[in-house]
Design a protein around this motif. Sequence first.
Motif, PDB file in Angstrom:
ATOM      1  N   ASN A 442       0.824  -1.207   0.000  1.00  0.00           N
ATOM      2  CA  ASN A 442       0.000   0.000   0.000  1.00  0.00           C
ATOM      3  C   ASN A 442       0.865   1.268   0.000  1.00  0.00           C
ATOM      4  N   ILE A 476      -3.745   9.868   3.947  1.00  0.00           N
ATOM      5  CA  ILE A 476      -5.190   9.541   4.016  1.00  0.00           C
ATOM      6  C   ILE A 476      -5.900  10.683   4.736  1.00  0.00           C
ATOM      7  N   ILE A 484     -10.991   2.999   6.306  1.00  0.00           N
ATOM      8  CA  ILE A 484     -10.141   2.187   5.422  1.00  0.00           C
ATOM      9  C   ILE A 484     -10.028   0.721   5.841  1.00  0.00           C
ATOM     10  N   ARG A 490     -12.627   1.548  -0.459  1.00  0.00           N
ATOM     11  CA  ARG A 490     -11.494   2.110  -1.199  1.00  0.00           C
ATOM     12  C   ARG A 490     -11.705   3.601  -1.330  1.00  0.00           C
ATOM     13  N   ILE A 491     -10.620   4.357  -1.083  1.00  0.00           N
ATOM     14  CA  ILE A 491     -10.746   5.812  -1.244  1.00  0.00           C
ATOM     15  C   ILE A 491     -10.733   6.105  -2.738  1.00  0.00           C
ATOM     16  N   LEU A 504      -9.830  -4.994   0.280  1.00  0.00           N
ATOM     17  CA  LEU A 504      -9.845  -6.035   1.331  1.00  0.00           C
ATOM     18  C   LEU A 504      -8.560  -6.059   2.165  1.00  0.00           C
ATOM     19  N   GLY A 505      -7.458  -5.527   1.565  1.00  0.00           N
ATOM     20  CA  GLY A 505      -6.133  -5.628   2.201  1.00  0.00           C
ATOM     21  C   GLY A 505      -6.124  -5.210   3.671  1.00  0.00           C
ATOM     22  N   SER A 507      -8.583  -4.685   5.700  1.00  0.00           N
ATOM     23  CA  SER A 507      -9.488  -5.419   6.600  1.00  0.00           C
ATOM     24  C   SER A 507      -8.863  -6.750   7.007  1.00  0.00           C
TER      25      SER A 507
HETATM   26  P1  ADP Z   1      -6.913  -1.764  -1.624  1.00  0.00           P
HETATM   27  O1  ADP Z   1      -5.512  -1.404  -1.477  1.00  0.00           O
HETATM   28  O2  ADP Z   1      -7.114  -3.075  -2.268  1.00  0.00           O
HETATM   29  O3  ADP Z   1      -7.764  -0.699  -2.219  1.00  0.00           O
HETATM   30  P2  ADP Z   1      -6.921  -1.654   1.237  1.00  0.00           P
HETATM   31  O4  ADP Z   1      -7.873  -2.171   2.178  1.00  0.00           O
HETATM   32  O5  ADP Z   1      -5.532  -2.153   1.307  1.00  0.00           O
HETATM   33  O6  ADP Z   1      -7.528  -1.914  -0.202  1.00  0.00           O
HETATM   34  O7  ADP Z   1      -6.907  -0.075   1.356  1.00  0.00           O
HETATM   35  C1  ADP Z   1      -8.106   0.641   1.459  1.00  0.00           C
HETATM   36  C2  ADP Z   1      -7.897   2.047   0.984  1.00  0.00           C
HETATM   37  O8  ADP Z   1      -7.098   2.782   1.907  1.00  0.00           O
HETATM   38  C3  ADP Z   1      -7.199   2.114  -0.294  1.00  0.00           C
HETATM   39  O9  ADP Z   1      -8.124   2.127  -1.361  1.00  0.00           O
HETATM   40  C4  ADP Z   1      -6.416   3.405  -0.220  1.00  0.00           C
HETATM   41  O10 ADP Z   1      -7.147   4.448  -0.793  1.00  0.00           O
HETATM   42  C5  ADP Z   1      -6.207   3.681   1.250  1.00  0.00           C
HETATM   43  N1  ADP Z   1      -4.811   3.415   1.661  1.00  0.00           N
HETATM   44  C6  ADP Z   1      -4.339   2.255   2.183  1.00  0.00           C
HETATM   45  N2  ADP Z   1      -3.048   2.344   2.536  1.00  0.00           N
HETATM   46  C7  ADP Z   1      -2.678   3.611   2.211  1.00  0.00           C
HETATM   47  C8  ADP Z   1      -1.456   4.336   2.313  1.00  0.00           C
HETATM   48  N3  ADP Z   1      -0.335   3.784   2.810  1.00  0.00           N
HETATM   49  N4  ADP Z   1      -1.446   5.617   1.919  1.00  0.00           N
HETATM   50  C9  ADP Z   1      -2.572   6.174   1.453  1.00  0.00           C
HETATM   51  N5  ADP Z   1      -3.742   5.563   1.321  1.00  0.00           N
HETATM   52  C10 ADP Z   1      -3.799   4.285   1.681  1.00  0.00           C
END
Ligand code: ADP
Length: 538
Positions: A442, A476, A484, A490-491, A504-505, A507
């Motif tokens: 991420n 974020i 998140i 997803r943002i 899902l990562g 979670s």
């Molecule tokens: P995915 O990566 O598959 O979208 P995650 O559950 O891992 O799903 O992350 C959810 C959301 O949180 C992501 O869509 C992203 O927008 C935000 N995010 C996660 N980790 C970071 C990070 N290190 N920096 C910025 N935004 C993040």
Amino acid sequence: MRYLSSLYEKQIKEFLKEDALIIGEMVEDYGENEYQKVFKDLKTRFNIISLNGKVIYDSQKYQERLENHGERNEIKELKNKKEFFIIRESSTLNTLMAYYSKIDKNKSGQDIIIRVSQNYGEYNRELQNILYFEVIFFMALNFMIHFFYKNYLKRDMYRKLTRIKTFLESGQDKKEVYLGDDQWILQFWRVVKEWQEENIKNIERLAREKEVLEKIIDGVESAIILLDENFKFTVRNNNLLYLFEKSKYNCIQGIKYIEIIEVIKKAQNNQNDYREEIYIQDLKKYFLISIKKLNYNREYLVTIKDITISRESAEIQRKFISNISHELKTPLTNIKGYLIALKDAPESLRNNFLNTVERNIEKMENIILDFLNMTKAESLKILNIGPIGIEKLEKQLREEVDGIVNKKNGKLEFNFEILSKDNYIKIDYEKILMVLKNLIENGFIYNSSKIPEVIVNLYEMKNTYKFIIKDNGLGIEKNKIDKIFERFYRIDKARTSNVAGTGLGLSIVKEIIDNYKGEIKIVSRENKGTIFTITIPK
Ligand code: ADP
């Protein structure tokens, strides 16, 4: 009294009859002229009377004065009877007299009447006096005996109790050499002691059994109540106390929620054991209530189990499957569309179309992979903690994220500060690997810096390990930080080129750390970067 006077009458009649018999014998043997001499010493009061009523002899010696006795009852009655007895007022003496008369023969063989009499009033009084005296005497005697015994027994009892008291207060050694004449106290004491020891053992055993039983019923996660026939709690364990009113032991007042009371009432009208699932609006919770009837329906065993979690997790599972299907459907529709279009597509667009198909397949792959990881994290709740070398952990992580690091031209740095000199840490390797891999990936994916950089720090503390994963990425927004960790969240997809993300990562990360009873903290600044701090117990 009536019984007594009839007894006197009988007795006096017997006396008079006996006297009359003696007099009769004498009258037969002696002539009239000899009466005076013969009856001189006889104390009995009697008359000898001729059948026509003339008094021939009177023991009181005044027959000359006596009138004719023919009209007296005791003479008149002898016309029909051989003997007669009467108690009446004497006209001569003016007192109550008993008369006994009978017909006999005199020396010359003529019929004469012998009448014997006695002062009945006097006799009666005498007898009564004797009786009163006897009654008073025996009463006094009785009272004296009673008084004596009462005092004697009281004193004796008091003396014995004092002895028992001094005996009990004396030490064990003194007791054993207790005075000879008080041996009974010692015997008594030994019996009491044995009995007491037996009792103490029984009480201790019962207390232990009670404790075990209480622990068992407290150990059950449900509330357990035993209700008697009047719906009073006879036993209740200490679970789900929020359902009960403190210090109220009747089912109606003691249970706070009408929903539960209604189920119990239904069970009462039901022949068999009863079970029902209910939802309590105020608590927003589901409960399973089961009621068993015991002792011919006189007691009820009620168990109340909070089934909210299993109900909710079933609901979550259902939603999760529907989300997955939905997520898979989009890339699948894309793939199908592009493949159809590909058939007639001009050469110049074909490559483009194929790339899109490939990206969507990649997305599907990711969804399935994450789904598998998710189920794995959920099903493997038990931790598998073991020693692992930190070099191995670093090497494995570098290999797993190599693709994205290269693609982004990024920099990955590891910093381990651990206590043990042999470079080992004790963790659930597979799960922590999954957590770190997700966070590192991420950090590069959501990163548009010229040189994307992720630093992984590990600090070993006394009771915990602290992992700090820091990136110089997009950051974020504050109001999205809590979201998140939600599944499929997803943002704004547009801000990044990662169309293959599943949401899902994180979670999965949360699921694992929750299981570990650890915690996750996030500090993030938009366009500056994000710091994830994960603390897990050792
Ligand atoms: P995915 O990566 O598959 O979208 P995650 O559950 O891992 O799903 O992350 C959810 C959301 O949180 C992501 O869509 C992203 O927008 C935000 N995010 C996660 N980790 C970071 C990070 N290190 N920096 C910025 N935004 C993040």
